[in-house]
Design an enzyme around this catalytic site. Sequence first.
Site, PDB file in Angstrom:
ATOM      1  N   TRP A   1      29.222 -97.371 -40.369  1.00  0.00           N
ATOM      2  CA  TRP A   1      30.535 -97.828 -40.947  1.00  0.00           C
ATOM      3  C   TRP A   1      31.635 -98.073 -39.652  1.00  0.00           C
ATOM      4  O   TRP A   1      31.534 -96.638 -38.953  1.00  0.00           O
ATOM      5  CB  TRP A   1      31.039 -97.431 -42.066  1.00  0.00           C
ATOM      6  CG  TRP A   1      31.865 -97.994 -42.770  1.00  0.00           C
ATOM      7  CD1 TRP A   1      33.383 -97.884 -42.673  1.00  0.00           C
ATOM      8  CD2 TRP A   1      31.839 -99.373 -43.580  1.00  0.00           C
ATOM      9  NE1 TRP A   1      33.811 -98.867 -43.630  1.00  0.00           N
ATOM     10  CE2 TRP A   1      32.959 -99.814 -44.271  1.00  0.00           C
ATOM     11  CE3 TRP A   1      30.580 -99.986 -44.039  1.00  0.00           C
ATOM     12  CZ2 TRP A   1      33.095-100.847 -44.964  1.00  0.00           C
ATOM     13  CZ3 TRP A   1      30.819-101.207 -44.793  1.00  0.00           C
ATOM     14  CH2 TRP A   1      32.041-101.356 -45.381  1.00  0.00           C
TER      15      TRP A   1
ATOM     16  N   SER B   1      30.151 -92.723 -43.605  1.00  0.00           N
ATOM     17  CA  SER B   1      30.299 -91.327 -43.518  1.00  0.00           C
ATOM     18  C   SER B   1      29.817 -90.320 -44.757  1.00  0.00           C
ATOM     19  O   SER B   1      29.531 -89.182 -44.461  1.00  0.00           O
ATOM     20  CB  SER B   1      31.805 -91.140 -43.502  1.00  0.00           C
ATOM     21  OG  SER B   1      32.198 -91.656 -41.983  1.00  0.00           O
ATOM     22  N   TYR B   2      29.946 -91.081 -45.955  1.00  0.00           N
ATOM     23  CA  TYR B   2      29.588 -90.429 -47.175  1.00  0.00           C
ATOM     24  C   TYR B   2      28.096 -89.612 -46.858  1.00  0.00           C
ATOM     25  O   TYR B   2      27.753 -88.641 -47.621  1.00  0.00           O
ATOM     26  CB  TYR B   2      29.541 -91.112 -48.333  1.00  0.00           C
ATOM     27  CG  TYR B   2      29.179 -90.211 -49.708  1.00  0.00           C
ATOM     28  CD1 TYR B   2      30.521 -89.506 -50.107  1.00  0.00           C
ATOM     29  CD2 TYR B   2      28.161 -90.425 -50.222  1.00  0.00           C
ATOM     30  CE1 TYR B   2      30.147 -89.017 -51.470  1.00  0.00           C
ATOM     31  CE2 TYR B   2      27.839 -89.783 -51.392  1.00  0.00           C
ATOM     32  CZ  TYR B   2      28.887 -89.016 -51.863  1.00  0.00           C
ATOM     33  OH  TYR B   2      28.821 -88.172 -53.078  1.00  0.00           O
ATOM     34  N   GLU B   3      27.063 -90.468 -46.305  1.00  0.00           N
ATOM     35  CA  GLU B   3      25.904 -90.008 -46.166  1.00  0.00           C
ATOM     36  C   GLU B   3      25.615 -89.112 -44.905  1.00  0.00           C
ATOM     37  O   GLU B   3      24.517 -88.634 -44.835  1.00  0.00           O
ATOM     38  CB  GLU B   3      24.883 -91.164 -45.922  1.00  0.00           C
ATOM     39  CG  GLU B   3      24.877 -92.381 -46.996  1.00  0.00           C
ATOM     40  CD  GLU B   3      26.191 -93.127 -47.183  1.00  0.00           C
ATOM     41  OE1 GLU B   3      26.472 -93.529 -48.349  1.00  0.00           O
ATOM     42  OE2 GLU B   3      26.969 -93.383 -46.324  1.00  0.00           O
TER      43      GLU B   3
ATOM     44  N   CYS C   1      33.951 -92.460 -38.898  1.00  0.00           N
ATOM     45  CA  CYS C   1      35.315 -92.731 -39.183  1.00  0.00           C
ATOM     46  C   CYS C   1      35.625 -93.719 -40.441  1.00  0.00           C
ATOM     47  O   CYS C   1      34.908 -94.579 -40.838  1.00  0.00           O
ATOM     48  CB  CYS C   1      35.630 -93.941 -37.978  1.00  0.00           C
ATOM     49  SG  CYS C   1      37.412 -94.616 -37.955  1.00  0.00           S
ATOM     50  N   VAL C   2      36.491 -92.890 -40.972  1.00  0.00           N
ATOM     51  CA  VAL C   2      37.122 -93.324 -42.382  1.00  0.00           C
ATOM     52  C   VAL C   2      38.602 -93.806 -42.254  1.00  0.00           C
ATOM     53  O   VAL C   2      39.375 -92.909 -41.873  1.00  0.00           O
ATOM     54  CB  VAL C   2      36.808 -92.353 -43.687  1.00  0.00           C
ATOM     55  CG1 VAL C   2      37.426 -92.957 -44.861  1.00  0.00           C
ATOM     56  CG2 VAL C   2      35.357 -91.900 -43.618  1.00  0.00           C
TER      57      VAL C   2
ATOM     58  N   GLU D   1      43.789 -98.977 -49.256  1.00  0.00           N
ATOM     59  CA  GLU D   1      44.947 -99.285 -49.924  1.00  0.00           C
ATOM     60  C   GLU D   1      44.661 -98.235 -51.325  1.00  0.00           C
ATOM     61  O   GLU D   1      45.424 -98.308 -52.093  1.00  0.00           O
ATOM     62  CB  GLU D   1      45.116-100.639 -50.518  1.00  0.00           C
ATOM     63  CG  GLU D   1      45.556-101.457 -49.315  1.00  0.00           C
ATOM     64  CD  GLU D   1      45.856-103.100 -49.714  1.00  0.00           C
ATOM     65  OE1 GLU D   1      45.165-103.519 -50.837  1.00  0.00           O
ATOM     66  OE2 GLU D   1      46.337-103.747 -48.916  1.00  0.00           O
TER      67      GLU D   1
ATOM     68  N   HIS E   1      39.807 -94.360 -52.300  1.00  0.00           N
ATOM     69  CA  HIS E   1      38.602 -94.143 -51.601  1.00  0.00           C
ATOM     70  C   HIS E   1      38.524 -93.205 -50.758  1.00  0.00           C
ATOM     71  O   HIS E   1      37.547 -92.367 -50.404  1.00  0.00           O
ATOM     72  CB  HIS E   1      38.026 -95.553 -51.595  1.00  0.00           C
ATOM     73  CG  HIS E   1      36.561 -95.641 -50.926  1.00  0.00           C
ATOM     74  ND1 HIS E   1      35.647 -95.456 -51.865  1.00  0.00           N
ATOM     75  CD2 HIS E   1      36.242 -95.714 -49.690  1.00  0.00           C
ATOM     76  CE1 HIS E   1      34.380 -95.407 -51.098  1.00  0.00           C
ATOM     77  NE2 HIS E   1      34.709 -95.691 -49.858  1.00  0.00           N
TER      78      HIS E   1
ATOM     79  N   PHE F   1      32.097 -81.412 -37.700  1.00  0.00           N
ATOM     80  CA  PHE F   1      32.790 -82.408 -38.459  1.00  0.00           C
ATOM     81  C   PHE F   1      33.522 -83.360 -37.373  1.00  0.00           C
ATOM     82  O   PHE F   1      34.602 -82.955 -36.911  1.00  0.00           O
ATOM     83  CB  PHE F   1      33.930 -82.040 -39.448  1.00  0.00           C
ATOM     84  CG  PHE F   1      34.558 -83.088 -40.188  1.00  0.00           C
ATOM     85  CD1 PHE F   1      34.025 -83.455 -41.455  1.00  0.00           C
ATOM     86  CD2 PHE F   1      36.023 -83.378 -39.813  1.00  0.00           C
ATOM     87  CE1 PHE F   1      34.902 -84.167 -42.068  1.00  0.00           C
ATOM     88  CE2 PHE F   1      36.576 -84.248 -40.398  1.00  0.00           C
ATOM     89  CZ  PHE F   1      35.961 -84.819 -41.635  1.00  0.00           C
TER      90      PHE F   1
END
Length: 158
Positions: free
Chosen positions: A31, A65-67, A89-90, A94, A97, A122
Amino acid sequence: MATSLKNLSDYSSANITNISSRKFAIIVSEWNTEVTEALYQGAYQTLLKEGAVVENIIRKNVPGSYELSLAAQWMAQQTDIEAVICLGCVIQGETKHFDFICNAVAYGLTEVSLKYNKPVIFGVLTPNNQEQAMDRAGGKHGNKGDEAAITAIKMLGF
C-alpha cells in the site's frame, strides 16, 4: 524528535556492529507503493553499505501495513533471521481508520519483538499527506528506510 528537525538518513557510526554474517528480513507493505519502495531502497542500500551480504537480506511483501505484524512474526520465528525491518506508510485520512491501523501495527510489532527477543523495527511512516510521506522516503527529511536499517544494526550490537 520531529523529523522536520532531523534528517532520517543521518546517523552516528558509533555502535555499528559487523553484520557480514547476519541475516535480515525486510517486510514491505504494497500500500502506498511509491513511498514503500523508496523506503525499501533506503533500508536495503544502507544494509549493504554497512556490510550485509545480498544473500542475507530476505524481502517479503504484504498487502498493507496492518499485515506487517503477522509477517514479522513469521519471519522472526525463523531462527536464522536475526532482525526484521518492517516498512509501510499509512497516510492520515478523513476517518479514524488511520488511528486503528497505526496503533495495531505499533503494538503488534512490539509484541513480536518481545516474543522472539529480536529486533523488529517499526519503519512505518504516519504522515498527514503524500508530500510529507515523500519528504521522509528519500526527500528533504531523508529516508525512514535508512533509519530503520541502522536501528536494526545497532540493536544487533546491543
